[in-house]
Design a protein around this motif. Structure first.
Motif, PDB file in Angstrom:
ATOM      1  N   ILE A  75       4.579  12.833  -1.125  1.00  0.00           N
ATOM      2  CA  ILE A  75       5.025  12.027   0.034  1.00  0.00           C
ATOM      3  C   ILE A  75       4.298  10.797   0.199  1.00  0.00           C
ATOM      4  O   ILE A  75       5.139  10.213   0.903  1.00  0.00           O
ATOM      5  N   VAL A  76       3.422  10.742  -0.165  1.00  0.00           N
ATOM      6  CA  VAL A  76       2.716   9.597   0.333  1.00  0.00           C
ATOM      7  C   VAL A  76       2.768   8.634  -0.979  1.00  0.00           C
ATOM      8  O   VAL A  76       1.809   7.455  -0.745  1.00  0.00           O
ATOM      9  N   THR A  77       3.058   8.882  -2.075  1.00  0.00           N
ATOM     10  CA  THR A  77       3.231   7.979  -3.314  1.00  0.00           C
ATOM     11  C   THR A  77       3.660   6.601  -2.615  1.00  0.00           C
ATOM     12  O   THR A  77       5.060   6.819  -2.145  1.00  0.00           O
ATOM     13  N   PRO A  78       3.264   5.544  -3.094  1.00  0.00           N
ATOM     14  CA  PRO A  78       3.980   4.501  -2.847  1.00  0.00           C
ATOM     15  C   PRO A  78       5.218   4.053  -3.789  1.00  0.00           C
ATOM     16  O   PRO A  78       5.469   4.606  -4.970  1.00  0.00           O
ATOM     17  N   LYS A  79       6.161   3.328  -3.142  1.00  0.00           N
ATOM     18  CA  LYS A  79       7.480   3.065  -3.856  1.00  0.00           C
ATOM     19  C   LYS A  79       7.272   2.246  -5.085  1.00  0.00           C
ATOM     20  O   LYS A  79       6.291   1.351  -4.835  1.00  0.00           O
ATOM     21  N   PRO A  80       7.522   2.248  -5.921  1.00  0.00           N
ATOM     22  CA  PRO A  80       7.278   1.113  -7.312  1.00  0.00           C
ATOM     23  C   PRO A  80       7.616  -0.267  -7.007  1.00  0.00           C
ATOM     24  O   PRO A  80       8.551  -0.552  -6.182  1.00  0.00           O
ATOM     25  N   ALA A  81       6.756  -1.115  -7.462  1.00  0.00           N
ATOM     26  CA  ALA A  81       6.955  -2.587  -6.921  1.00  0.00           C
ATOM     27  C   ALA A  81       7.937  -3.148  -7.946  1.00  0.00           C
ATOM     28  O   ALA A  81       7.909  -2.690  -9.035  1.00  0.00           O
ATOM     29  N   ALA A  82       8.793  -4.093  -7.199  1.00  0.00           N
ATOM     30  CA  ALA A  82       9.622  -4.810  -7.940  1.00  0.00           C
ATOM     31  C   ALA A  82       9.064  -5.898  -8.840  1.00  0.00           C
ATOM     32  O   ALA A  82       8.220  -6.629  -7.944  1.00  0.00           O
ATOM     33  N   ARG A  83       9.263  -6.018  -9.818  1.00  0.00           N
ATOM     34  CA  ARG A  83       8.689  -7.221 -10.676  1.00  0.00           C
ATOM     35  C   ARG A  83       9.742  -8.316 -10.753  1.00  0.00           C
ATOM     36  O   ARG A  83      10.848  -8.057 -10.549  1.00  0.00           O
ATOM     37  N   PRO A  84       9.106  -9.563 -10.815  1.00  0.00           N
ATOM     38  CA  PRO A  84      10.159 -10.700 -11.188  1.00  0.00           C
ATOM     39  C   PRO A  84      11.156 -10.469 -11.794  1.00  0.00           C
ATOM     40  O   PRO A  84      12.262 -11.075 -12.034  1.00  0.00           O
TER      41      PRO A  84
END
Length: 100
Positions: free
Chosen positions: A42-51
């Motif tokens: 539950i504390v895993t960060p959301k995947p980052a959006a790449r350009p």
């Protein structure tokens, strides 16, 4: 110096439960925290959006899949923790999701 008999008996009666409790087997305590794997989920960060997701349909689809997987993981872990709280005797003002 001699002690009165009733005082000696009283002291011995007080010491007897202490001696008896020392002979009792050790009790394994239950953990008071939710499962570690679920807390980590539950504390895993959301995947980052790449350009690249703006210009590439494949990159956009991969990002959508990663975000959906991330959300499902958090939802599943939250349900497990919710049911764990109920199993430990906790009272919640809402219903927990059913186990899959």
């Amino acid at each position: 110096m001699r002690y009165p008999k009733c005082l000696t008996r009283s002291l011995m009666l007080c010491a007897l439960p202490l001696a008896a409790s020392a002979c009792a087997p050790r009790v394994q305590l239950k953990p008071i925290f939710p499962p570690t794997a679920d807390l980590k989920a539950i504390v895993t960060p959301k995947p980052a959006a790449r350009p690249e997701i703006v210009t590439s349909a494949k990159a956009s689809a991969e990002y959508d899949i990663a975000v959906e997987k991330w959300g499902d993981t958090i939802s599943s872990a939250g349900g497990i923790i919710c049911r764990w709280v109920i199993d430990q005797g906790g009272k919640l003002p809402f219903d927990c999701p059913k186990a899959p």
